[in-house]
Design a protein around this motif. Sequence first.
Motif, PDB file in Angstrom:
ATOM      1  N   ALA A 163       0.834  -1.207   0.000  1.00  0.00           N
ATOM      2  CA  ALA A 163       0.000   0.000   0.000  1.00  0.00           C
ATOM      3  C   ALA A 163       0.868   1.255   0.000  1.00  0.00           C
ATOM      4  N   TYR A 164       1.964   1.233   0.749  1.00  0.00           N
ATOM      5  CA  TYR A 164       2.901   2.357   0.797  1.00  0.00           C
ATOM      6  C   TYR A 164       3.501   2.581  -0.594  1.00  0.00           C
ATOM      7  N   ILE A 165       3.920   1.492  -1.223  1.00  0.00           N
ATOM      8  CA  ILE A 165       4.506   1.581  -2.567  1.00  0.00           C
ATOM      9  C   ILE A 165       3.484   2.124  -3.557  1.00  0.00           C
ATOM     10  N   ASP A 166       2.269   1.597  -3.504  1.00  0.00           N
ATOM     11  CA  ASP A 166       1.226   2.039  -4.435  1.00  0.00           C
ATOM     12  C   ASP A 166       0.950   3.532  -4.294  1.00  0.00           C
ATOM     13  N   PHE A 167       0.901   4.012  -3.054  1.00  0.00           N
ATOM     14  CA  PHE A 167       0.646   5.439  -2.823  1.00  0.00           C
ATOM     15  C   PHE A 167       1.771   6.275  -3.415  1.00  0.00           C
ATOM     16  N   GLY A 168       3.007   5.894  -3.130  1.00  0.00           N
ATOM     17  CA  GLY A 168       4.145   6.667  -3.617  1.00  0.00           C
ATOM     18  C   GLY A 168       4.259   6.679  -5.129  1.00  0.00           C
ATOM     19  N   VAL A 169       3.985   5.529  -5.760  1.00  0.00           N
ATOM     20  CA  VAL A 169       4.062   5.436  -7.217  1.00  0.00           C
ATOM     21  C   VAL A 169       2.923   6.216  -7.870  1.00  0.00           C
ATOM     22  N   ALA A 170       1.750   6.220  -7.228  1.00  0.00           N
ATOM     23  CA  ALA A 170       0.593   6.924  -7.785  1.00  0.00           C
ATOM     24  C   ALA A 170       0.708   8.440  -7.639  1.00  0.00           C
ATOM     25  N   HIS A 171       1.458   8.904  -6.637  1.00  0.00           N
ATOM     26  CA  HIS A 171       1.575  10.340  -6.359  1.00  0.00           C
ATOM     27  C   HIS A 171       3.048  10.727  -6.210  1.00  0.00           C
ATOM     28  N   PRO A 172       3.833  10.592  -7.268  1.00  0.00           N
ATOM     29  CA  PRO A 172       5.277  10.796  -7.139  1.00  0.00           C
ATOM     30  C   PRO A 172       5.694  12.193  -6.686  1.00  0.00           C
ATOM     31  N   ALA A 173       5.081  13.235  -7.236  1.00  0.00           N
ATOM     32  CA  ALA A 173       5.474  14.599  -6.860  1.00  0.00           C
ATOM     33  C   ALA A 173       5.067  14.902  -5.425  1.00  0.00           C
ATOM     34  N   LEU A 174       3.881  14.471  -5.028  1.00  0.00           N
ATOM     35  CA  LEU A 174       3.421  14.677  -3.652  1.00  0.00           C
ATOM     36  C   LEU A 174       4.299  13.905  -2.684  1.00  0.00           C
ATOM     37  N   PHE A 175       4.606  12.667  -3.012  1.00  0.00           N
ATOM     38  CA  PHE A 175       5.446  11.829  -2.160  1.00  0.00           C
ATOM     39  C   PHE A 175       6.816  12.465  -1.973  1.00  0.00           C
ATOM     40  N   ASP A 176       7.357  12.998  -3.042  1.00  0.00           N
ATOM     41  CA  ASP A 176       8.652  13.675  -2.977  1.00  0.00           C
ATOM     42  C   ASP A 176       8.586  14.866  -2.018  1.00  0.00           C
TER      43      ASP A 176
END
Length: 199
Positions: free
Chosen positions: A93-106
């Motif tokens: 789930a953590y990976i999916d969130f980060g991959v789906a929202h790369p700029a936000l995650f950054d």
Amino acid sequence: MDDENAMKPVASARAALLAAAVDELTEHGHAGISLRAVARRAGLSHAAPKYHFDDRAGLLTAVATQGFRDLAAALGAVDAPDPEARLAALGAAYIDFGVAHPALFDLMFRAVELDADDAALREAQHSAIGVLAAAAGRMGGSEQMSPSTLTVMAWALVHGLVVLARDGSLRDPGAGEDPVDVPVLAHSIAATFSRLAAR
């Protein structure tokens, strides 16, 4: 009742600015965000962002705070009672969130851009990472690895996988020239870690 009605435009303007900031972030990255551009996209005056967030850091902090809340919600939706399966599912789930929202995650982990002392941000960070920490803690650790060490390792693993996937650097050496399903590969690595941690 009048006070409640008076607050609606203020809340609406703040929400519009946050939504505009997320759009700007997605299109231009954190470095490309300006208060004027956000105000223009939101259809508000140039003074509106300063009124609601004080400065650029305040706006970005609010965006990151919402990001951590959304991450916490995604992790909180994971339903797997078995400790090993839960840790693997949370990693996915953590990976999916980060991959789906790369700029936000950054942005969420770019401390230099944020107000690190903001109480709402700190609470949201602890809420999100706390879910992963609790799951790693339930694994019990071992003589070689304390629960806190396992937590940091689990977090570092899935976070690193997100960064590698986002930057296009995650590759499966055994795949040759075949295309790699990055989320599937990342999930597999996270699940393997969970099985090893359970030993």
